[in-house]
Design an enzyme around this catalytic site. Structure first.
Site, PDB file in Angstrom:
ATOM      1  N   TRP A   1       0.796  -1.230   0.000  1.00 30.25           N
ATOM      2  CA  TRP A   1       0.000   0.000   0.000  1.00 30.25           C
ATOM      3  C   TRP A   1       0.834   1.289   0.000  1.00 30.25           C
ATOM      4  O   TRP A   1       0.277   2.361  -0.152  1.00 30.25           O
ATOM      5  CB  TRP A   1      -0.934   0.011   1.229  1.00 30.25           C
TER       6      TRP A   1
ATOM      7  N   LYS B   1      -2.737  -8.424  -7.848  1.00 30.03           N
ATOM      8  CA  LYS B   1      -3.520  -8.281  -6.619  1.00 30.03           C
ATOM      9  C   LYS B   1      -3.005  -7.057  -5.870  1.00 30.03           C
ATOM     10  O   LYS B   1      -1.991  -7.091  -5.193  1.00 30.03           O
ATOM     11  CB  LYS B   1      -3.404  -9.509  -5.717  1.00 30.03           C
TER      12      LYS B   1
ATOM     13  N   GLU C   1      10.658  -8.210  -3.164  1.00 33.91           N
ATOM     14  CA  GLU C   1      11.167  -6.920  -2.674  1.00 33.91           C
ATOM     15  C   GLU C   1      10.582  -6.743  -1.288  1.00 33.91           C
ATOM     16  O   GLU C   1       9.382  -6.506  -1.148  1.00 33.91           O
ATOM     17  CB  GLU C   1      10.696  -5.775  -3.590  1.00 33.91           C
TER      18      GLU C   1
ATOM     19  N   CYS D   1      10.302   1.634   1.754  1.00 27.53           N
ATOM     20  CA  CYS D   1      11.208   0.528   2.090  1.00 27.53           C
ATOM     21  C   CYS D   1      12.650   1.003   2.195  1.00 27.53           C
ATOM     22  O   CYS D   1      13.430   0.443   2.954  1.00 27.53           O
ATOM     23  CB  CYS D   1      11.067  -0.576   1.048  1.00 27.53           C
TER      24      CYS D   1
ATOM     25  N   GLU E   1      12.034  -2.974  11.273  1.00 30.50           N
ATOM     26  CA  GLU E   1      11.539  -1.940  10.372  1.00 30.50           C
ATOM     27  C   GLU E   1      10.394  -1.190  11.069  1.00 30.50           C
ATOM     28  O   GLU E   1       9.391  -1.799  11.426  1.00 30.50           O
ATOM     29  CB  GLU E   1      11.026  -2.599   9.095  1.00 30.50           C
TER      30      GLU E   1
HETATM   31  P1  NAD Z   1       2.228  -7.082   3.134  1.00 32.37           P
HETATM   32  O1  NAD Z   1       3.275  -8.139   2.988  1.00 32.37           O
HETATM   33  O2  NAD Z   1       1.340  -7.135   4.320  1.00 32.37           O
HETATM   34  O3  NAD Z   1       1.260  -7.092   1.864  1.00 32.37           O
HETATM   35  C1  NAD Z   1       1.731  -6.959   0.546  1.00 32.37           C
HETATM   36  C2  NAD Z   1       0.747  -7.641  -0.398  1.00 32.37           C
HETATM   37  O4  NAD Z   1       0.773  -9.053  -0.163  1.00 32.37           O
HETATM   38  C3  NAD Z   1      -0.696  -7.204  -0.206  1.00 32.37           C
HETATM   39  O5  NAD Z   1      -1.317  -7.074  -1.455  1.00 32.37           O
HETATM   40  C4  NAD Z   1      -1.282  -8.349   0.598  1.00 32.37           C
HETATM   41  O6  NAD Z   1      -2.668  -8.458   0.449  1.00 32.37           O
HETATM   42  C5  NAD Z   1      -0.544  -9.530  -0.001  1.00 32.37           C
HETATM   43  N1  NAD Z   1      -0.467 -10.744   0.829  1.00 32.37           N
HETATM   44  C6  NAD Z   1      -0.564 -10.850   2.179  1.00 32.37           C
HETATM   45  N2  NAD Z   1      -0.457 -12.142   2.549  1.00 32.37           N
HETATM   46  C7  NAD Z   1      -0.281 -12.863   1.424  1.00 32.37           C
HETATM   47  C8  NAD Z   1      -0.104 -14.264   1.149  1.00 32.37           C
HETATM   48  N3  NAD Z   1      -0.093 -15.165   2.116  1.00 32.37           N
HETATM   49  N4  NAD Z   1       0.064 -14.644  -0.122  1.00 32.37           N
HETATM   50  C9  NAD Z   1       0.077 -13.748  -1.127  1.00 32.37           C
HETATM   51  N5  NAD Z   1      -0.107 -12.421  -0.932  1.00 32.37           N
HETATM   52  C10 NAD Z   1      -0.284 -11.990   0.329  1.00 32.37           C
HETATM   53  O7  NAD Z   1       2.999  -5.697   3.032  1.00 32.37           O
HETATM   54  P2  NAD Z   1       2.399  -4.223   3.312  1.00 32.37           P
HETATM   55  O8  NAD Z   1       2.219  -4.043   4.771  1.00 32.37           O
HETATM   56  O9  NAD Z   1       1.281  -3.968   2.380  1.00 32.37           O
HETATM   57  O10 NAD Z   1       3.630  -3.312   2.814  1.00 32.37           O
HETATM   58  C11 NAD Z   1       4.631  -2.828   3.651  1.00 32.37           C
HETATM   59  C12 NAD Z   1       5.891  -3.645   3.503  1.00 32.37           C
HETATM   60  O11 NAD Z   1       6.339  -3.627   2.155  1.00 32.37           O
HETATM   61  C13 NAD Z   1       7.059  -3.109   4.301  1.00 32.37           C
HETATM   62  O12 NAD Z   1       7.710  -4.167   4.978  1.00 32.37           O
HETATM   63  C14 NAD Z   1       7.995  -2.525   3.258  1.00 32.37           C
HETATM   64  O13 NAD Z   1       9.345  -2.469   3.599  1.00 32.37           O
HETATM   65  C15 NAD Z   1       7.749  -3.429   2.114  1.00 32.37           C
HETATM   66  N6  NAD Z   1       8.141  -2.772   0.869  1.00 32.37           N
HETATM   67  C16 NAD Z   1       9.266  -3.216   0.222  1.00 32.37           C
HETATM   68  C17 NAD Z   1       9.688  -2.584  -0.932  1.00 32.37           C
HETATM   69  C18 NAD Z   1      10.919  -3.055  -1.675  1.00 32.37           C
HETATM   70  O14 NAD Z   1      11.056  -2.700  -2.838  1.00 32.37           O
HETATM   71  N7  NAD Z   1      11.798  -3.822  -1.068  1.00 32.37           N
HETATM   72  C19 NAD Z   1       8.972  -1.502  -1.425  1.00 32.37           C
HETATM   73  C20 NAD Z   1       7.837  -1.067  -0.729  1.00 32.37           C
HETATM   74  C21 NAD Z   1       7.425  -1.732   0.416  1.00 32.37           C
END
Ligand code: NAD
Length: 477
Positions: free
Chosen positions: A147, A171, A246, A280, A381
């Protein structure tokens, strides 16, 4: 109110009352949109449609693919103002940042339109025959995104995926799917075959999990938390699927005594506080040479206190609210833990006061002094607008501290000595190192993490290659 539909097999699915979900603005809790929420069955249908479309799109010429991707970029630009407003309303970020995010996503489509035309093979003459190496699309991809940059991070996947000749099911994040779906709708309407672009909304544990586990998807491109990435990697292993992950970060920012302190403090504040620290590659740990630490702390406080906070829709706002109550609670917990363990509060550390902030998840940009590695904020984090400052005596010590982390996404160093900068960059354990710059992202260059920050690379040629399989064709003469 805005309606956000799923797209499966070229059709927008209408929203029925039983699967409607309302999205609220984190600045004032106003309803922004109604979104259809899907199930595993929707994910399956979308994957099947993507598989049928793969037969057409993978055979489409690279020139035609480029033409369609350029048209998609144009459509995104035409609709960018609407998308930016929706993005601000669902995610909280200031409108100027939302506009930049949408336009950057259009640029990514243009970039990959051209990069896809350069999927050139290899040829070798040997004494027994000839060898040709070609790169072909890996198949149907699942694109799963978070998000914090819901459109940008999607475009990093959509661009190379389509340029490579793959089709996909996306998704978007369950709580911020609106602008991302508008972006995907524009791509879908640019002339792709029905079923090449699918979007399914819903809970990650259900819809996301189906996309990972279903045998039709051959590649999972994921951005999100390390814990989710771990689950995805384990489940993708059952069918040896390609993954690019990522994940989270906890990026260090080293300030050497010889640097221009004012410049370094401004760069540090910008990378620690923008998007409310929900990036991130945000600065999470600041290591400052002890002889300049006090002055640097004062400059950082000055930078934090001049930032204007408010509803992202107001012009001239620098920082909006945080995305959710949970994000703000975790940030407060990390600050409280640091203060309990001896850190000093130099600025912020609480919600701003006033009626304008009552309903939103606002939080002041926060500067802490006297941080050390016993504190959660230096190990986990935070994903919030906090810059904890720790002093160091020697550069060796600073690099050791910077590398003392499970994460390895980005690292930064500010010094006026280029040799010091380059040597430190070589020793820092991170996928991207900024020397006298507070951003390690460039569309044409690889982006990704070491250690538990991820696997694989996005952007640049690396991003395209992650959607391609290699084939060796041997000719007997
Ligand atoms: P999240 O892992 O909770 O969710 C990310 C996505 O995965 C969402 O669409 C969610 O619905 C989906 N998801 C959740 N469980 C799943 C499963 N079991 N199988 C498949 N999909 C599933 O992450 P968030 O809270 O939305 O985002 C924040 C995180 O993202 C932070 O840790 C941040 O560091 C990381 N991030 C990393 C980068 C990078 O490039 N390394 C960039 C931006 C954000």
């Amino acid at each position: 109110m805005h309606q956000t539909h799923m797209i499966i097999d070229g059709e927008q699915l209408s929203i029925s009352s039983h699967n409607a979900k309302t999205i609220y603005n984190p600045a004032d809790q106003e309803a922004v949109a109604v979104v259809s929420s899907g199930t595993r069955q929707h994910a399956r249908l979308a994957l099947e449609a993507a598989k049928r479309a793969f037969a057409v799109w993978s055979e489409t010429s690279s020139e035609k693919r480029a033409e369609i991707l350029h048209s998609a970029a144009e459509l995104v630009r035409e609709r960018s103002e609407t998308m930016a407003r929706l993005l601000t309303q669902e995610q909280g970020k200031p409108l100027k940042n939302a506009r930049a995010e949408i336009l950057s996503s259009a640029d990514i489509l243009d970039y990959y339109a051209e990069e896809g035309r350069r999927n050139i093979g290899e040829w070798l003459a040997t004494h027994r025959g000839r060898s040709i190496v070609i790169r072909q699309p890996v198949g149907v991809a699942a694109l799963i995104t978070p998000w914090n940059y819901p459109v940008d991070l999607l475009s990093w996947k959509v661009g190379p995926c389509l340029a490579a000749g793959c089709t996909f099911v996306a998704k978007p994040p369950s709580r911020a799917p609106v602008a991302a779906t508008e972006f995907l709708r524009a791509v879908h309407e640019a002339g792709l075959p029905a079923g090449a672009v699918n979007v399914v909304h819903g809970p990650g544990e259900e819809v996301g999990a189906e996309l990972v586990e279903n045998p039709i998807s051959r590649k999972i491109a994921f951005t999100g938390q390390t814990e989710t990435g771990r689950w995805i990697m384990a489940h993708a292993a059952d069918r040896i699927k390609r993954v690019s992950l990522e994940l989270g970060g906890n990026s260090p920012f080293i300030v050497c005594a010889d640097t221009d302190i004012e410049k370094a403090a401004a760069a540090c504040a910008q990378r620690a506080f923008s998007n409310m620290g929900q990036i991130c590659i945000s600065v999470n740990r600041v290591y400052v040479a002890e002889e300049i630490a006090e002055e640097f702390g004062e400059l950082l406080v000055r930078q934090a206190e001049r930032l204007r906070i408010g509803n992202g829709l107001e012009e001239n706002v620098d920082l909006g609210p945080m995305f959710s109550r949970e994000q703000r609670s975790r940030t407060k917990e990390h600050v409280a833990d640091a203060l309990n363990k001896g850190a000093e509060l130099l600025s912020g550390g609480r919600e701003p006061e006033g009626e304008a902030f009552d309903k939103g998840y606002f939080f002041l940009p926060t500067v802490l002094g006297g941080a050390d590695h016993s504190m959660r904020i230096m190990r986990e984090e935070t994903f919030g607008p906090v810059a904890p400052v720790m002093r160091f005596k020697t550069l060796d010590e600073a690099i050791r501290l910077a590398n003392d982390s499970n994460y390895g996404l980005a690292a930064y160093i500010y010094t006026s000595d280029i040799t010091t900068g380059i040597r430190a960059a070589e020793r820092l354990e991170a996928g991207g190192v900024g020397v006298n710059i507070n951003n390690v992202m460039d569309h044409q260059m690889p982006f990704g993490g070491w250690k538990e920050s991820g696997i694989g690379r996005e952007l640049g040629l690396y991003g395209l290659q992650s959607f391609l399989e290699i084939k060796h064709i041997r000719l007997g003469l």
